[in-house]
Scaffold this active site. Structure first.
Site, PDB file in Angstrom:
ATOM      1  N   HIS A   1     128.580 -60.821 -30.427  1.00  0.00           N
ATOM      2  CA  HIS A   1     129.406 -60.030 -31.342  1.00  0.00           C
ATOM      3  C   HIS A   1     129.026 -58.556 -31.229  1.00  0.00           C
ATOM      4  O   HIS A   1     127.857 -58.208 -31.116  1.00  0.00           O
ATOM      5  CB  HIS A   1     129.220 -60.525 -32.784  1.00  0.00           C
TER       6      HIS A   1
ATOM      7  N   GLU B   1     137.483 -58.980 -28.847  1.00  0.00           N
ATOM      8  CA  GLU B   1     137.458 -58.217 -30.095  1.00  0.00           C
ATOM      9  C   GLU B   1     137.207 -56.739 -29.783  1.00  0.00           C
ATOM     10  O   GLU B   1     136.045 -56.304 -29.694  1.00  0.00           O
ATOM     11  CB  GLU B   1     136.322 -58.709 -30.996  1.00  0.00           C
TER      12      GLU B   1
ATOM     13  N   ASN C   1     134.351 -65.314 -39.803  1.00  0.00           N
ATOM     14  CA  ASN C   1     133.017 -64.739 -39.652  1.00  0.00           C
ATOM     15  C   ASN C   1     132.675 -64.022 -40.960  1.00  0.00           C
ATOM     16  O   ASN C   1     133.256 -62.987 -41.273  1.00  0.00           O
ATOM     17  CB  ASN C   1     133.025 -63.745 -38.472  1.00  0.00           C
TER      18      ASN C   1
HETATM   19  C1  PEP Z   1     134.847 -59.735 -36.562  1.00  0.00           C
HETATM   20  O1  PEP Z   1     133.930 -59.009 -36.889  1.00  0.00           O
HETATM   21  O2  PEP Z   1     134.635 -60.719 -35.839  1.00  0.00           O
HETATM   22  C2  PEP Z   1     136.188 -59.399 -37.028  1.00  0.00           C
HETATM   23  C3  PEP Z   1     137.186 -59.819 -36.330  1.00  0.00           C
HETATM   24  O3  PEP Z   1     136.272 -58.638 -38.162  1.00  0.00           O
HETATM   25  P1  PEP Z   1     137.623 -58.104 -38.865  1.00  0.00           P
HETATM   26  O4  PEP Z   1     138.591 -59.240 -38.904  1.00  0.00           O
HETATM   27  O5  PEP Z   1     137.191 -57.663 -40.218  1.00  0.00           O
HETATM   28  O6  PEP Z   1     138.118 -56.982 -38.016  1.00  0.00           O
END
Ligand code: PEP
Length: 236
Positions: free
Chosen positions: A90, A157, A6
């Site tokens: 997200h 996440e 991403n």
């Molecule tokens: C994201 O925003 O989907 C993400 C996983 O970011 P990071 O890997 O920087 O934590």
């Protein structure tokens, strides 16, 4: 196994093209049996068929073919590039852009009606994690979402782990992915939140984990290639 990058609001059209060239050369030399995806900024989208080993996706879209939605892009714009995979839900769009669950569900239904592959993102803020009601919070993020869609993947996440450099503990990830798996059955489950070359192997080795969505650690093409190599070597 899905390994997705991403880019968020990073990489210009030129640097996205350079990145994808480098990634494609790597995948030519070291074919991966993973589903490799990259989600560039809207202004950096490139024709998806230029890069046969990588699925190019959109981080965002407005749920309409086209129309009076100033500042947004619609299906017509994604179709022009042959984009067939999108991110929805997200946490940065939920929190910074104030997307409601109702609007997210509309985007989901629209993406589904277009037959796009969806990575649907869910994740709890720190205070929810501390209160112990994580699964309750995550299930609420499925309101209005058809979990029987065959082109759905879900990315867990935790908001407090995104972009912080500190991933969730492996046990915390395992507990959530196992609980999701019990209900979502065969839907691929990804983890995202400060994934890097140090922690990816252990995360992907979890029995319920089917991939990773990566932000910061995927911004450098060479580092993303290292992540792909790690994924290739994980035996389930
Ligand atoms: C994201 O925003 O989907 C993400 C996983 O970011 P990071 O890997 O920087 O934590």
């Amino acid at each position: 196994m899905i390994i997705a990058a991403n880019f968020k609001t990073n990489h210009t059209r030129e640097s996205t093209a350079n990145y994808l060239e480098a990634l494609s050369l790597f995948l030519d030399a070291y074919p991966a049996d993973c589903d490799i995806r990259a989600y560039p900024a809207a202004s950096s989208l490139l024709k998806a068929d230029l890069y046969p080993h990588v699925k190019l996706g959109a981080q965002n879209f407005y749920p309409a073919l086209n129309g009076a939605y100033t500042g947004e892009i619609g299906a017509q714009h994604l179709n022009e590039f042959g984009i067939k995979t999108v991110l929805i839900g997200h946490s940065e769009r939920r929190t910074i852009l104030k997307e409601t669950q109702d609007f997210i569900a509309k985007k989901y239904a629209f993406a589904r009606s277009n037959g796009w592959e969806i990575i649907y993102c869910i994740g709890e803020p720190r205070e929810v994690r501390e209160s112990g009601s994580v699964m309750e919070y995550l299930w609420a993020e499925f309101e209005g979402i058809d979990i029987n869609y065959e082109k759905l993947s879900v990315a867990y996440e935790p908001i407090w782990a995104i972009g912080t450099g500190v991933s969730a503990q492996i046990q915390e990830i395992a507990e959530v992915l196992d609980a999701l798996k019990a209900k979502l059955k065969n839907i691929p489950l990804l983890y995202g939140g400060s994934v890097n070359t140090e922690n990816l192997r252990e995360i992907l080795s979890l029995k319920s984990c089917g991939g990773a969505l990566v932000g910061n650690a995927a911004l450098d093409a060479a580092n993303f290639c290292k992540l792909i190599q790690i994924a290739q070597n994980v035996r389930k």
